[in-house]
Design an enzyme around this catalytic site. Structure first.
Site, PDB file in Angstrom:
ATOM      1  N   GLU A   5      33.058  30.625   0.729  1.00 39.36           N
ATOM      2  CA  GLU A   5      33.513  29.674  -0.283  1.00 39.36           C
ATOM      3  C   GLU A   5      33.039  28.260   0.044  1.00 39.36           C
ATOM      4  O   GLU A   5      32.711  27.478  -0.848  1.00 39.36           O
ATOM      5  CB  GLU A   5      35.040  29.697  -0.401  1.00 39.36           C
ATOM      6  CG  GLU A   5      35.563  28.795  -1.509  1.00 39.36           C
ATOM      7  CD  GLU A   5      37.054  28.932  -1.720  1.00 39.36           C
ATOM      8  OE1 GLU A   5      37.523  28.537  -2.790  1.00 39.36           O
ATOM      9  OE2 GLU A   5      37.747  29.440  -0.821  1.00 39.36           O
ATOM     10  N   HIS A  36      31.121  53.408  11.514  1.00 37.24           N
ATOM     11  CA  HIS A  36      30.756  54.409  10.505  1.00 37.24           C
ATOM     12  C   HIS A  36      30.804  53.794   9.111  1.00 37.24           C
ATOM     13  O   HIS A  36      30.902  54.517   8.115  1.00 37.24           O
ATOM     14  CB  HIS A  36      31.676  55.619  10.604  1.00 37.24           C
ATOM     15  CG  HIS A  36      31.499  56.367  11.887  1.00 37.24           C
ATOM     16  ND1 HIS A  36      30.407  57.163  12.139  1.00 37.24           N
ATOM     17  CD2 HIS A  36      32.251  56.419  13.014  1.00 37.24           C
ATOM     18  CE1 HIS A  36      30.494  57.683  13.346  1.00 37.24           C
ATOM     19  NE2 HIS A  36      31.608  57.240  13.904  1.00 37.24           N
ATOM     20  N   LYS A 167      37.867  31.185 -12.838  1.00 38.96           N
ATOM     21  CA  LYS A 167      39.266  30.994 -13.260  1.00 38.96           C
ATOM     22  C   LYS A 167      39.353  30.586 -14.717  1.00 38.96           C
ATOM     23  O   LYS A 167      40.217  31.056 -15.464  1.00 38.96           O
ATOM     24  CB  LYS A 167      39.930  29.937 -12.377  1.00 38.96           C
ATOM     25  CG  LYS A 167      40.184  30.382 -10.951  1.00 38.96           C
ATOM     26  CD  LYS A 167      40.799  29.246 -10.144  1.00 38.96           C
ATOM     27  CE  LYS A 167      41.075  29.660  -8.718  1.00 38.96           C
ATOM     28  NZ  LYS A 167      41.619  28.554  -7.907  1.00 38.96           N
TER      29      LYS A 167
END
Length: 204
Positions: A5, A36, A167
């Site tokens: 961010e 894995h 947003k």
């Protein structure tokens, strides 16, 4: 959040586009879970991916302590976890050459598959115990690293306009999801997703 961010930016502070990569893609797993999941890409993928290993020399108090039933020379779970961390960092650094693989008796057709280039960057951070102080030191270390990277790249590490766009759009889509009569003026793909959700919502 801290890394991606803060420094996931395509323009410098002066508003000009960058012509270099900024903001690394960051992910991870505790213990051996990642072995894995994504270590294969780290070892033999086409792009070198820097990685950090963080380990504690001692397990949390009350966990994994050798008891009367466990001989001192028998490995505990913590011993095994630490061994895996050290081994993975060594394998990333040095890999395994084709001649080393062949010397193990591997068939010629599999040698290239079992060859590891090595020279993959990693950092190993070790502390005695995981305490609140050590956790704070780790956070401070990564915060400082991100700030320095942002300074070097010339980006503003403290804005988040990409998040803000998402947003704003989410607020618009949300109102359309709950109002089945609201007209849709998105692209075709987005309109179809809204319509499908509206239909599912109506049938609940």
């Amino acid at each position: 959040q801290l890394d991606m961010e803060s420094n996931g930016k395509r323009v410098r502070i002066d508003g000009e586009p960058v012509d270099y990569d900024t903001g690394p893609i960051v992910w991870g797993e505790p213990g051996t879970n990642g072995q894995h999941a994504f270590y294969q890409l780290l070892h033999q993928g086409t792009s070198p991916v820097p990685c950090d290993f963080i380990g504690m020399l001692n397990p949390p108090q009350g966990y994994d302590q050798p008891g009367d039933a466990l001989a001192a020379d028998q490995p505990t779970q913590h011993d095994q976890l630490f061994a895996n961390m050290v081994a993975q960092s060594e394998a990333l650094a040095f890999g395994k050459t084709a001649s080393e693989v062949a010397a193990d008796g591997v068939s010629a057709g599999l040698v290239s598959h079992k060859t590891f280039p090595g020279n993959r960057p990693s950092t190993t951070i070790v502390a005695d115990h995981l305490t609140p102080r050590v956790l704070g030191q780790l956070i401070a270390f990564y915060e400082h690293r991100v700030f320095v990277q942002g300074t070097v790249w010339g980006v503003n590490s403290f804005d988040q306009w990409g998040v803000e766009l998402g947003k704003v759009l989410a607020g618009r889509v949300l109102s359309e999801l709950v109002d089945a009569e609201a007209p849709l003026a998105h692209d075709g793909s987005t309109n179809r997703l809204v319509e499908r959700y509206r239909a599912a919502r109506a049938s609940r």
